[in-house]
Design a protein around this motif. Structure first.
Motif, PDB file in Angstrom:
ATOM      1  N   LEU A 163      15.797  -8.306 -20.847  1.00 55.09           N
ATOM      2  CA  LEU A 163      16.199  -7.016 -21.351  1.00 55.09           C
ATOM      3  C   LEU A 163      16.347  -5.846 -20.290  1.00 55.09           C
ATOM      4  O   LEU A 163      17.154  -5.119 -20.073  1.00 55.09           O
ATOM      5  CB  LEU A 163      15.658  -6.596 -22.812  1.00 55.09           C
ATOM      6  N   PHE A 164      14.985  -5.833 -19.618  1.00 52.15           N
ATOM      7  CA  PHE A 164      14.906  -4.726 -18.650  1.00 52.15           C
ATOM      8  C   PHE A 164      15.825  -4.895 -17.324  1.00 52.15           C
ATOM      9  O   PHE A 164      16.757  -3.837 -17.029  1.00 52.15           O
ATOM     10  CB  PHE A 164      13.321  -4.641 -18.314  1.00 52.15           C
ATOM     11  N   PHE A 165      15.985  -5.877 -16.697  1.00 52.84           N
ATOM     12  CA  PHE A 165      16.448  -6.380 -15.593  1.00 52.84           C
ATOM     13  C   PHE A 165      18.063  -6.400 -15.826  1.00 52.84           C
ATOM     14  O   PHE A 165      18.791  -6.218 -14.717  1.00 52.84           O
ATOM     15  CB  PHE A 165      15.970  -7.646 -15.146  1.00 52.84           C
ATOM     16  N   LEU A 166      18.602  -6.785 -16.862  1.00 48.69           N
ATOM     17  CA  LEU A 166      19.845  -6.785 -17.237  1.00 48.69           C
ATOM     18  C   LEU A 166      20.563  -5.536 -17.624  1.00 48.69           C
ATOM     19  O   LEU A 166      21.833  -5.556 -18.023  1.00 48.69           O
ATOM     20  CB  LEU A 166      20.069  -8.153 -18.179  1.00 48.69           C
ATOM     21  N   SER A 167      19.545  -4.631 -17.859  1.00 50.08           N
ATOM     22  CA  SER A 167      20.065  -3.431 -18.383  1.00 50.08           C
ATOM     23  C   SER A 167      20.742  -2.408 -17.422  1.00 50.08           C
ATOM     24  O   SER A 167      21.436  -1.462 -17.956  1.00 50.08           O
ATOM     25  CB  SER A 167      18.912  -2.761 -19.134  1.00 50.08           C
ATOM     26  N   GLY A 168      20.702  -2.670 -16.168  1.00 47.18           N
ATOM     27  CA  GLY A 168      21.398  -1.699 -15.239  1.00 47.18           C
ATOM     28  C   GLY A 168      20.398  -0.696 -15.009  1.00 47.18           C
ATOM     29  O   GLY A 168      20.715   0.432 -14.186  1.00 47.18           O
ATOM     30  N   ALA A 169      19.112  -0.707 -15.367  1.00 53.41           N
ATOM     31  CA  ALA A 169      17.922   0.244 -15.093  1.00 53.41           C
ATOM     32  C   ALA A 169      17.776   0.428 -13.631  1.00 53.41           C
ATOM     33  O   ALA A 169      17.620   1.789 -13.320  1.00 53.41           O
ATOM     34  CB  ALA A 169      16.547   0.076 -15.874  1.00 53.41           C
ATOM     35  N   LEU A 170      17.610  -0.816 -12.864  1.00 57.94           N
ATOM     36  CA  LEU A 170      17.186  -0.763 -11.571  1.00 57.94           C
ATOM     37  C   LEU A 170      18.464  -0.543 -10.583  1.00 57.94           C
ATOM     38  O   LEU A 170      18.362  -0.240  -9.423  1.00 57.94           O
ATOM     39  CB  LEU A 170      16.326  -1.667 -10.918  1.00 57.94           C
ATOM     40  N   PHE A 171      19.551  -1.146 -11.173  1.00 60.42           N
ATOM     41  CA  PHE A 171      20.795  -1.376 -10.232  1.00 60.42           C
ATOM     42  C   PHE A 171      21.902  -1.421 -10.868  1.00 60.42           C
ATOM     43  O   PHE A 171      21.957  -1.796 -12.111  1.00 60.42           O
ATOM     44  CB  PHE A 171      20.659  -2.639  -9.329  1.00 60.42           C
ATOM     45  N   THR A 229      25.287  -2.837 -12.728  1.00 55.97           N
ATOM     46  CA  THR A 229      25.552  -4.300 -13.205  1.00 55.97           C
ATOM     47  C   THR A 229      26.953  -4.131 -13.258  1.00 55.97           C
ATOM     48  O   THR A 229      27.464  -5.204 -13.752  1.00 55.97           O
ATOM     49  CB  THR A 229      25.056  -4.494 -14.307  1.00 55.97           C
ATOM     50  N   THR A 230      27.985  -3.442 -12.699  1.00 58.47           N
ATOM     51  CA  THR A 230      29.282  -3.515 -12.785  1.00 58.47           C
ATOM     52  C   THR A 230      29.869  -3.149 -11.518  1.00 58.47           C
ATOM     53  O   THR A 230      29.308  -2.513 -10.600  1.00 58.47           O
ATOM     54  CB  THR A 230      29.903  -2.395 -13.860  1.00 58.47           C
ATOM     55  N   GLY A 231      30.887  -3.892 -11.296  1.00 59.55           N
ATOM     56  CA  GLY A 231      31.751  -3.659  -9.766  1.00 59.55           C
ATOM     57  C   GLY A 231      32.008  -4.924  -9.333  1.00 59.55           C
ATOM     58  O   GLY A 231      31.710  -6.030  -9.776  1.00 59.55           O
ATOM     59  N   GLY A 266      29.928 -12.421 -11.829  1.00 64.44           N
ATOM     60  CA  GLY A 266      30.723 -12.093 -13.145  1.00 64.44           C
ATOM     61  C   GLY A 266      29.856 -12.661 -14.264  1.00 64.44           C
ATOM     62  O   GLY A 266      29.564 -11.901 -15.325  1.00 64.44           O
ATOM     63  N   TRP A 267      28.791 -13.509 -14.175  1.00 64.17           N
ATOM     64  CA  TRP A 267      27.916 -13.837 -14.985  1.00 64.17           C
ATOM     65  C   TRP A 267      26.950 -12.842 -15.302  1.00 64.17           C
ATOM     66  O   TRP A 267      26.366 -12.547 -16.659  1.00 64.17           O
ATOM     67  CB  TRP A 267      26.956 -15.264 -14.548  1.00 64.17           C
ATOM     68  N   LEU A 268      26.484 -11.960 -14.480  1.00 65.09           N
ATOM     69  CA  LEU A 268      25.461 -10.960 -14.383  1.00 65.09           C
ATOM     70  C   LEU A 268      26.170  -9.807 -15.384  1.00 65.09           C
ATOM     71  O   LEU A 268      25.689  -9.121 -16.112  1.00 65.09           O
ATOM     72  CB  LEU A 268      25.116 -10.536 -13.101  1.00 65.09           C
ATOM     73  N   GLN A 269      27.492  -9.467 -15.010  1.00 67.07           N
ATOM     74  CA  GLN A 269      28.187  -8.394 -15.669  1.00 67.07           C
ATOM     75  C   GLN A 269      28.357  -8.902 -17.444  1.00 67.07           C
ATOM     76  O   GLN A 269      28.106  -8.327 -18.068  1.00 67.07           O
ATOM     77  CB  GLN A 269      29.697  -8.435 -15.190  1.00 67.07           C
ATOM     78  N   PHE A 270      28.503 -10.351 -17.605  1.00 66.06           N
ATOM     79  CA  PHE A 270      28.731 -10.715 -18.840  1.00 66.06           C
ATOM     80  C   PHE A 270      27.385 -10.491 -19.570  1.00 66.06           C
ATOM     81  O   PHE A 270      27.076 -10.130 -20.702  1.00 66.06           O
ATOM     82  CB  PHE A 270      29.077 -12.222 -18.635  1.00 66.06           C
ATOM     83  N   ALA A 271      26.469 -10.887 -18.962  1.00 67.09           N
ATOM     84  CA  ALA A 271      25.016 -10.967 -19.495  1.00 67.09           C
ATOM     85  C   ALA A 271      24.504  -9.580 -19.836  1.00 67.09           C
ATOM     86  O   ALA A 271      23.984  -9.150 -20.853  1.00 67.09           O
ATOM     87  CB  ALA A 271      23.817 -11.649 -18.449  1.00 67.09           C
ATOM     88  N   SER A 272      24.968  -8.694 -18.987  1.00 66.34           N
ATOM     89  CA  SER A 272      24.473  -7.122 -19.154  1.00 66.34           C
ATOM     90  C   SER A 272      25.204  -6.743 -20.333  1.00 66.34           C
ATOM     91  O   SER A 272      24.588  -5.822 -21.124  1.00 66.34           O
ATOM     92  CB  SER A 272      24.869  -6.376 -17.974  1.00 66.34           C
ATOM     93  N   SER A 318      21.377  -2.048 -22.099  1.00 64.89           N
ATOM     94  CA  SER A 318      22.173  -1.613 -21.001  1.00 64.89           C
ATOM     95  C   SER A 318      23.220  -0.325 -21.537  1.00 64.89           C
ATOM     96  O   SER A 318      23.403   0.552 -20.795  1.00 64.89           O
ATOM     97  CB  SER A 318      23.032  -2.800 -20.731  1.00 64.89           C
ATOM     98  N   TYR A 319      23.760  -0.326 -22.825  1.00 69.68           N
ATOM     99  CA  TYR A 319      24.356   0.744 -23.552  1.00 69.68           C
ATOM    100  C   TYR A 319      23.245   1.972 -23.716  1.00 69.68           C
ATOM    101  O   TYR A 319      23.959   3.269 -23.387  1.00 69.68           O
ATOM    102  CB  TYR A 319      24.752   0.239 -24.773  1.00 69.68           C
ATOM    103  N   GLY A 320      22.136   1.824 -23.963  1.00 72.57           N
ATOM    104  CA  GLY A 320      21.246   2.946 -23.960  1.00 72.57           C
ATOM    105  C   GLY A 320      20.882   3.440 -22.661  1.00 72.57           C
ATOM    106  O   GLY A 320      21.132   4.848 -22.668  1.00 72.57           O
TER     107      GLY A 320
END
Length: 254
Positions: free
Chosen positions: A177-185, A187-189, A194-200, A206-208
């Motif tokens: 949940l933490f690493f896929l949320s985009g908190a550190l980097f 996750t779009t661009g 593509g798999w990382l964007q989908f998982a996010s 990630s919405y929070g």
């Protein structure tokens, strides 16, 4: 009135438990500061966010991380209550399982919110401009984020009988949940797999985090989704988790 009194009593108990735990309050100061200083210093030169400093980009993510880890950890109170027999007394009390779950969920969410506010105050140290409007806008978003996350912790704890198993499952859920949320980097661009964007997109946190960045960073941040979309998804997630949590508590035996 009995239901409301029961909810209030459980809420107050969880809040007092958090405030009296001085070690946890101290850690809530130190851990986010290490992330903001050490992690930002180590990776800031390697992760470039157009139009924004990496430390500023990281700040809302660390708030999200604090809410996640604190909210999920709060479920351990159910394990303790089971071991010391307090949960038996709650379950036989003349209030519904829904009220029991809501009381604990609101209490744990308040504790997580208090810890998140401690981290929020660090924004002044890294030069993020705040005003009362920002604070009043961030508070309900932070609280909305905690509802669903606390519910996950309570659901897990309702089925688990030992602290060791709870810790292992909590970590197994927390880290993705933490690493896929985009908190550190980001996750779009175009350069993000593509798999990382989908998982996010499947990660409610990630919405929070995106909502927090929208409010805290203002015009310097280009949100992945409009704020109302982020809040709507978080709200739906909260409702689903609360319903599952109420069902899980209804299955707990005296």
């Amino acid at each position: 009135m009995t239901e409301l009194r029961g909810i209030y009593t459980l809420w107050l108990r969880e809040v007092k438990r958090f405030i009296r735990d001085r070690a946890r309050v101290v850690i809530s100061f130190v851990q986010p500061l290490l992330w903001l200083v050490v992690f930002a210093a180590g990776f800031g030169a390697r992760i470039v966010i157009p139009g924004i400093e990496y430390q500023h980009f990281l700040f809302p993510g660390i708030i999200g991380q604090t809410l996640l880890f604190t909210a999920m950890f709060m479920g351990i109170s159910v394990i303790w209550d089971k071991e010391f027999g307090f949960m038996k007394e709650i379950l036989v009390a003349p209030i519904s399982r829904f009220s029991i779950f809501i009381g604990k969920m609101l209490g744990d969410s308040t504790a997580a919110l208090l810890q998140g506010l401690i981290v929020f105050a660090f924004g002044f140290l890294i030069g993020i401009p705040f005003n009362i409007v920002t604070l009043l806008s961030v508070l309900p978003i932070m609280l909305l984020i905690t509802f669903g996350l606390v519910s996950i912790g309570l659901i897990i704890a309702s089925f688990i009988g030992s602290l060791e198993n709870f810790g292992a499952i909590q970590t197994f859920i927390n880290l993705p949940l933490f690493f896929l949320s985009g908190a550190l980097f980001p996750t779009t661009g175009a350069d993000i797999p593509g798999w990382l964007q989908f998982a996010s997109k499947l990660d409610p946190l990630s919405y929070g985090v995106d909502a927090l960045r929208t409010v805290i960073l203002g015009s310097s941040w280009t949100p992945t989704n409009p704020l109302y979309i982020n809040l709507a998804i978080i709200g739906i997630f909260d409702v689903v988790m609360i319903l599952i949590g109420t069902w899980a508590f209804s299955r707990m035996k005296h």
